[in-house]
Design a protein around this motif. Structure first.
Motif, PDB file in Angstrom:
ATOM      1  N   LEU B 529       3.397 -59.220  38.192  1.00  0.00           N
ATOM      2  CA  LEU B 529       4.881 -59.039  38.536  1.00  0.00           C
ATOM      3  C   LEU B 529       5.149 -59.247  39.940  1.00  0.00           C
ATOM      4  N   GLU B 530       4.172 -58.970  40.944  1.00  0.00           N
ATOM      5  CA  GLU B 530       4.282 -58.910  42.494  1.00  0.00           C
ATOM      6  C   GLU B 530       4.786 -60.553  42.810  1.00  0.00           C
ATOM      7  N   TRP B 531       4.364 -61.271  42.097  1.00  0.00           N
ATOM      8  CA  TRP B 531       4.653 -62.829  42.451  1.00  0.00           C
ATOM      9  C   TRP B 531       5.944 -63.395  41.876  1.00  0.00           C
ATOM     10  N   THR B 532       6.750 -62.214  41.188  1.00  0.00           N
ATOM     11  CA  THR B 532       8.084 -62.911  40.714  1.00  0.00           C
ATOM     12  C   THR B 532       9.101 -62.430  41.605  1.00  0.00           C
ATOM     13  N   ILE B 533       8.755 -61.961  42.767  1.00  0.00           N
ATOM     14  CA  ILE B 533       9.718 -61.719  43.784  1.00  0.00           C
ATOM     15  C   ILE B 533       9.362 -62.321  45.135  1.00  0.00           C
ATOM     16  N   PRO B 534      10.328 -62.341  46.166  1.00  0.00           N
ATOM     17  CA  PRO B 534      10.230 -63.404  47.135  1.00  0.00           C
ATOM     18  C   PRO B 534       8.943 -62.711  48.165  1.00  0.00           C
ATOM     19  N   SER B 535       8.489 -63.596  48.979  1.00  0.00           N
ATOM     20  CA  SER B 535       7.608 -63.096  50.096  1.00  0.00           C
ATOM     21  C   SER B 535       7.957 -62.978  51.181  1.00  0.00           C
ATOM     22  N   PRO B 536       7.937 -62.092  52.172  1.00  0.00           N
ATOM     23  CA  PRO B 536       7.544 -60.741  51.773  1.00  0.00           C
ATOM     24  C   PRO B 536       8.223 -59.924  50.889  1.00  0.00           C
ATOM     25  N   ALA B 537       7.770 -58.932  50.339  1.00  0.00           N
ATOM     26  CA  ALA B 537       8.416 -58.351  49.222  1.00  0.00           C
ATOM     27  C   ALA B 537       9.712 -57.390  49.945  1.00  0.00           C
ATOM     28  N   PRO B 538      11.002 -57.618  49.265  1.00  0.00           N
ATOM     29  CA  PRO B 538      12.079 -56.832  49.926  1.00  0.00           C
ATOM     30  C   PRO B 538      11.810 -55.189  49.625  1.00  0.00           C
ATOM     31  N   HIS B 539      12.620 -54.498  50.418  1.00  0.00           N
ATOM     32  CA  HIS B 539      12.233 -53.066  50.553  1.00  0.00           C
ATOM     33  C   HIS B 539      12.451 -52.482  49.127  1.00  0.00           C
ATOM     34  N   TYR B 540      13.231 -53.068  48.353  1.00  0.00           N
ATOM     35  CA  TYR B 540      13.661 -52.267  47.015  1.00  0.00           C
ATOM     36  C   TYR B 540      12.532 -53.134  46.046  1.00  0.00           C
ATOM     37  N   ASN B 541      11.883 -53.826  46.357  1.00  0.00           N
ATOM     38  CA  ASN B 541      10.914 -54.747  45.420  1.00  0.00           C
ATOM     39  C   ASN B 541      11.879 -55.495  44.272  1.00  0.00           C
ATOM     40  N   PHE B 542      12.141 -54.854  43.194  1.00  0.00           N
ATOM     41  CA  PHE B 542      12.829 -55.717  42.140  1.00  0.00           C
ATOM     42  C   PHE B 542      14.140 -55.205  42.133  1.00  0.00           C
ATOM     43  N   ALA B 543      15.138 -56.398  42.267  1.00  0.00           N
ATOM     44  CA  ALA B 543      16.471 -56.188  42.198  1.00  0.00           C
ATOM     45  C   ALA B 543      16.683 -55.639  40.761  1.00  0.00           C
ATOM     46  N   GLU B 544      15.898 -56.346  39.564  1.00  0.00           N
ATOM     47  CA  GLU B 544      16.236 -55.700  38.392  1.00  0.00           C
ATOM     48  C   GLU B 544      15.101 -55.349  37.885  1.00  0.00           C
ATOM     49  N   ILE B 545      14.854 -54.286  37.143  1.00  0.00           N
ATOM     50  CA  ILE B 545      13.374 -53.891  36.847  1.00  0.00           C
ATOM     51  C   ILE B 545      12.796 -55.123  35.628  1.00  0.00           C
ATOM     52  N   PRO B 546      11.838 -55.697  35.890  1.00  0.00           N
ATOM     53  CA  PRO B 546      11.384 -56.551  34.809  1.00  0.00           C
ATOM     54  C   PRO B 546      11.167 -56.068  33.641  1.00  0.00           C
ATOM     55  N   VAL B 547      11.055 -56.999  32.793  1.00  0.00           N
ATOM     56  CA  VAL B 547      10.709 -56.529  31.256  1.00  0.00           C
ATOM     57  C   VAL B 547       9.386 -57.254  30.779  1.00  0.00           C
ATOM     58  N   VAL B 548       8.276 -56.493  30.615  1.00  0.00           N
ATOM     59  CA  VAL B 548       6.856 -57.177  30.487  1.00  0.00           C
ATOM     60  C   VAL B 548       6.632 -57.776  29.090  1.00  0.00           C
ATOM     61  N   LYS B 549       6.507 -59.048  28.760  1.00  0.00           N
ATOM     62  CA  LYS B 549       6.267 -59.521  27.332  1.00  0.00           C
ATOM     63  C   LYS B 549       4.723 -60.073  27.119  1.00  0.00           C
ATOM     64  N   CYS B 550       4.059 -60.150  28.148  1.00  0.00           N
ATOM     65  CA  CYS B 550       2.602 -60.610  28.051  1.00  0.00           C
ATOM     66  C   CYS B 550       1.783 -60.071  28.993  1.00  0.00           C
ATOM     67  N   GLY B 551       0.274 -60.162  28.933  1.00  0.00           N
ATOM     68  CA  GLY B 551      -0.506 -59.766  29.761  1.00  0.00           C
ATOM     69  C   GLY B 551      -0.907 -60.339  31.111  1.00  0.00           C
ATOM     70  N   PRO B 552      -1.463 -59.958  32.039  1.00  0.00           N
ATOM     71  CA  PRO B 552      -1.599 -60.341  33.286  1.00  0.00           C
ATOM     72  C   PRO B 552      -2.464 -61.671  33.783  1.00  0.00           C
ATOM     73  N   HIS B 553      -3.320 -61.928  32.507  1.00  0.00           N
ATOM     74  CA  HIS B 553      -4.042 -63.186  32.664  1.00  0.00           C
ATOM     75  C   HIS B 553      -3.808 -64.539  31.911  1.00  0.00           C
ATOM     76  N   GLU B 554      -2.667 -64.691  31.823  1.00  0.00           N
ATOM     77  CA  GLU B 554      -2.114 -65.685  30.900  1.00  0.00           C
ATOM     78  C   GLU B 554      -1.994 -67.236  31.746  1.00  0.00           C
ATOM     79  N   LEU B 555      -3.398 -67.647  32.044  1.00  0.00           N
ATOM     80  CA  LEU B 555      -3.656 -68.937  32.696  1.00  0.00           C
ATOM     81  C   LEU B 555      -4.385 -69.896  31.714  1.00  0.00           C
TER      82      LEU B 555
END
Lengths: 191, 578
Positions: B529-555
């Motif tokens: 999830l941290e890579w779905t937001i701009p770098s550096p992370a804005p002070h509020y992190n996520f403008a919209e709280i993300p909804v998670v649909k799969c695991g962290p290692h889908e490569l």
């Protein structure tokens, strides 16, 4: 329409805060419990390996003052439960705070009476345990009393979901300290 | 799942609220990072002083020796030597590794990787950092007291640590500093546990959490349970020193009645053994993730890795006795502790095999974070295997308190944690500061560090096997150890090499922060999830709280269309269409 929406989100927010603060408080209480459990483990080790207890040349301190303080802290917990049932009536909270202060006064008297009997901190392992454990417990009681007074000030401004939450968590801490004292009372002074 | 959504706070405007007394987990994480790196430097300097004394006994320390020890013309005096190894251990464990791995990356990664806007208790978080700061001042102040800082070893066993062994105020300040730091870490732990339980993004179950978060979570649980145990021990030790109680005084040391010095060892190791897992678990988690990210493959047996880490966490609470085989423990107990300790190698092998399974046939990208992760696999393998000799009673009785122990625990909780910390720094630097670190310098840093590090710790194991004891100012007064002078010189040269390699890191870190190339949103091509937001992370992190649909290692999913070989956690898992 909009007001109901606002109300709904607000209450959901409160629900979340409720869960978060109780999870936090429970984890914190586990930490405090481990602190006291370690002390108790040390005590158990001394006690079980000692040939005679109390160690030679020492008699057990009188039960009078510790029993009184146990009564005080028990009554304070009962009063607090009453207060939690009906928070509009804050007499229960005042009684808890007063009994908490009386508990501290009795503990001070206990230390004083031990001193007049010639039992000092450095007189051996048993006095070390009595003094150190009651000190550590008393330090937590002082912190809890500060929390209770802070809660009293907040409740005076009116009962809201926030103050209810604060009351619940402060109560957990206060009851916890009561239980810890009861265990100390039984293991150090009674048996 | 998330029980509620945190509000977006206003952006802090003043310097104080933005950089000093900040409630923002990212800023607190960076504060911990600076704090940890500063202490890493101090602790590293102390290590070099120790090493110099062991390789060239009686010779003045070059350059700064004259300033530090004017009375002896630059030679490290014996009492200072005891203080150095005590504070080197204390500083590295409690003031360098803990702040970097748990303070910095715990704070920075947890909310970002679980899709939250901040920790649940931001004020507690800030308080945690500033208590750690107070603790650091207490510890550093102890260096300037008349008899110097604590000198009873980092374990500070009584009676060395009581008034008889160390009469100065330094040891008392050490106890207080660690107590305050314990309170600070416990606060952090309460925060981490509550955050991970309550603020995971909608759809994120426990096994959808990145393994980094698993590691940090288990660490936080151990911290919350076992730091108070050390706290109780330190309180009683402080009472012994200040108020004259007799908990840890026995025999001639006690004026009346008698306490038990071994009790402190029990209390210390009940805390101390979980503590080594507190240090290593975050590194394990980070490495488990990074190996998968850079091998472009799903983590092999991610669930098993998480469960193995959990069982190690549970087992770690039951094995403390293996530190105390030489304290006249009953053979029944030593063998039970040996048995339990050996049991830990089962879950350890499970996740170690999973690490190897993850990189097996992966299309590995040898970027700096991956190099450091592979380094962790190597050094942790070595450290873990040498642990077996110390878990076994019969060999431990010979190896107890030799340099073999020093080499072993440096491999497990210094080398692998340090490399894990570097891997994490190189990996999350773009998200922290919005710039990339230099790859070439990073690789040079890795290889020199790796060479130096293995020279130091492998050498320590060799001299330890030959019988060299730890904590001796000049071991070469013993005839049988005199032949070890050349290998000790080799260790010291390796240590200096390793120290010098860190200059590359410091240069890279500071230069990249100011002048590094701007980082993209997702420079490594990773789906957490941290890579779905701009770098550096804005002070509020996520403008919209993300909804998670799969695991962290889908490569590397073969069903993926398009030019990406990875999926974000916010995307539906691609299934085979036919």
């Amino acid at each position: 329409m909009t007001t109901t929406v606002v109300k709904k989100t607000l209450s959901k927010n409160d629900q979340g805060q409720e869960i978060i603060s109780s999870v936090g408080m429970i984890v914190a209480l586990v930490s405090f419990a481990m602190l006291f459990a370690t002390l108790m483990m040390g005590f158990a080790m001394f006690r079980l390996t000692a040939p005679v207890w109390p160690p030679a040349g020492m008699t057990k301190p009188s039960l009078l003052l510790p029993s009184l303080s146990t009564l005080c802290i028990f009554l304070s917990s009962v009063c607090y439960m009453k207060f939690e049932k009906n928070m509009a009536d804050n007499r229960g909270l005042i009684a808890t705070i007063v009994l908490g202060f009386i508990f501290m006064i009795i503990q001070t008297l206990l230390w004083h009476s031990l001193k007049t009997q010639g039992i000092y901190v450095s007189s051996g392992i048993f006095p070390s345990i009595i003094y150190a454990f009651t000190w550590i417990h008393a330090a937590h009681i002082v912190a809890a009393l500060a929390m209770l007074i802070w809660l009293y000030r907040n409740v005076q401004k009116g009962v809201t979901p926030t103050t209810q939450r604060q009351a619940g968590n402060t109560g957990k801490f206060w009851h916890f300290l009561g239980i810890v004292w009861f265990i100390m009372f039984v293991t150090i002074f009674v048996i | 799942m998330a029980f509620f959504e945190q509000h977006i706070h206003d952006e802090p405007k003043t310097f104080l609220s933005k950089y000093v007394f900040s409630f923002d987990h990212k800023v607190i994480g960076k504060q911990f990072l600076w704090y940890g790196i500063a202490f890493l430097g101090i602790g590293g300097m102390m290590a070099l002083l120790i090493r110099w004394t062991l390789a060239f006994p009686g010779e003045p320390f070059p350059v700064i020796g004259q300033f530090l020890f004017p009375h002896t013309n630059g030679v490290v005096p014996p009492d200072t030597y005891a203080m150095l190894f005590t504070l080197h251990g204390t500083i590295m464990i409690f003031y360098a590794i803990t702040p970097i791995l748990i303070g910095a990356f715990g704070n920075f990664c947890i909310p970002l990787m679980i899709g939250a806007r901040d920790m649940v208790f931001p004020t507690l978080n800030m308080l945690s950092f500033w208590l750690a700061f107070v603790s650091a001042i207490l510890l550093l102040a102890s260096l300037f007291t008349p008899l110097g800082g604590a000198a009873g070893g980092w374990v500070s066993y009584p009676t060395l640590s009581t008034l008889i062994g160390s009469p100065g105020i330094g040891q008392t300040l050490w106890c207080l500093a660690l107590f305050v730091l314990g309170v600070s870490s416990t606060m952090g732990a309460v925060n981490y546990i509550a955050t991970i339980i309550t603020l995971r993004a909608p759809g994120m179950g426990y096994f959808d959490m990145p393994l980094t978060i698993w590691g940090l979570w288990l660490t936080a649980i151990l911290n919350a349970i076992f730091l108070p145990v050390l706290g109780a021990g330190l309180l009683l030790l402080t009472f012994d020193r200040v108020f004259g109680t007799t908990f840890f005084l026995a025999g001639a040391a006690a004026t009346s009645g008698s306490g038990d010095p071994v009790l402190f060892q029990h209390v210390f190791w009940i805390f101390g053994h979980p503590e080594v897992y507190i240090l290593i678990l975050p590194a394990w988690g980070i490495v488990s993730d990074l190996l998968s990210f850079f091998a472009r493959k799903p983590a092999f047996g991610a669930k098993a890795t998480a469960l193995a880490m959990t069982s190690i966490t549970i087992l770690s609470t039951l094995v403390y006795g293996h530190h105390m085989y030489t304290t006249q423990m009953s053979p029944l107990l030593t063998q039970s502790f040996m048995m339990l300790t050996m049991t830990i190698s089962i879950p350890s092998s499970v996740f170690f095999a999973n690490w190897l399974g993850t990189i097996w046939k992966g299309s590995i990208r040898f970027q700096t974070p991956m190099l450091f992760s592979l380094g962790v696999v190597f050094v942790f393998g070595l450290g873990g295997l040498t642990g077996l000799y110390l878990a076994t009673v019969s060999t431990d009785l010979y190896l107890h308190d030799t340099y073999f122990v020093v080499g072993h625990f440096h491999y497990t909780m210094a080398a692998s944690v340090l490399l894990g910390g570097f891997a994490a720094t190189y990996f999350w630097f773009p998200k922290m500061f919005g710039r990339m670190m230099n790859e070439t310098i990073g690789k040079i840093h890795f290889w020199i560090t790796m060479l130096g590090l293995n020279g130091v710790f492998m050498g320590m194991m060799v001299v330890g096997w030959a019988g060299m004891h730890r904590r001796i100012y000049n071991p070469f007064v013993y005839e049988f150890l005199q032949k070890l002078i050349p290998i000790n010189t080799f260790i010291t040269v390796s240590a200096i090499t390793m120290g010098a390699a860190q200059l590359f890191f410091v240069y890279n870190f500071i230069y990249s922060m100011v002048k590094g190339p701007k980082a993209e949103q997702n420079p490594w091509g990773v789906g957490t999830l941290e890579w779905t937001i701009p770098s550096p992370a804005p002070h509020y992190n996520f403008a919209e709280i993300p909804v998670v649909k799969c695991g962290p290692h889908e490569l590397g999913n073969p069903n993926l269309k398009g030019d990406r070989d990875f999926q974000y956690q916010t995307e539906e898992l691609v299934e085979c269409n036919s």
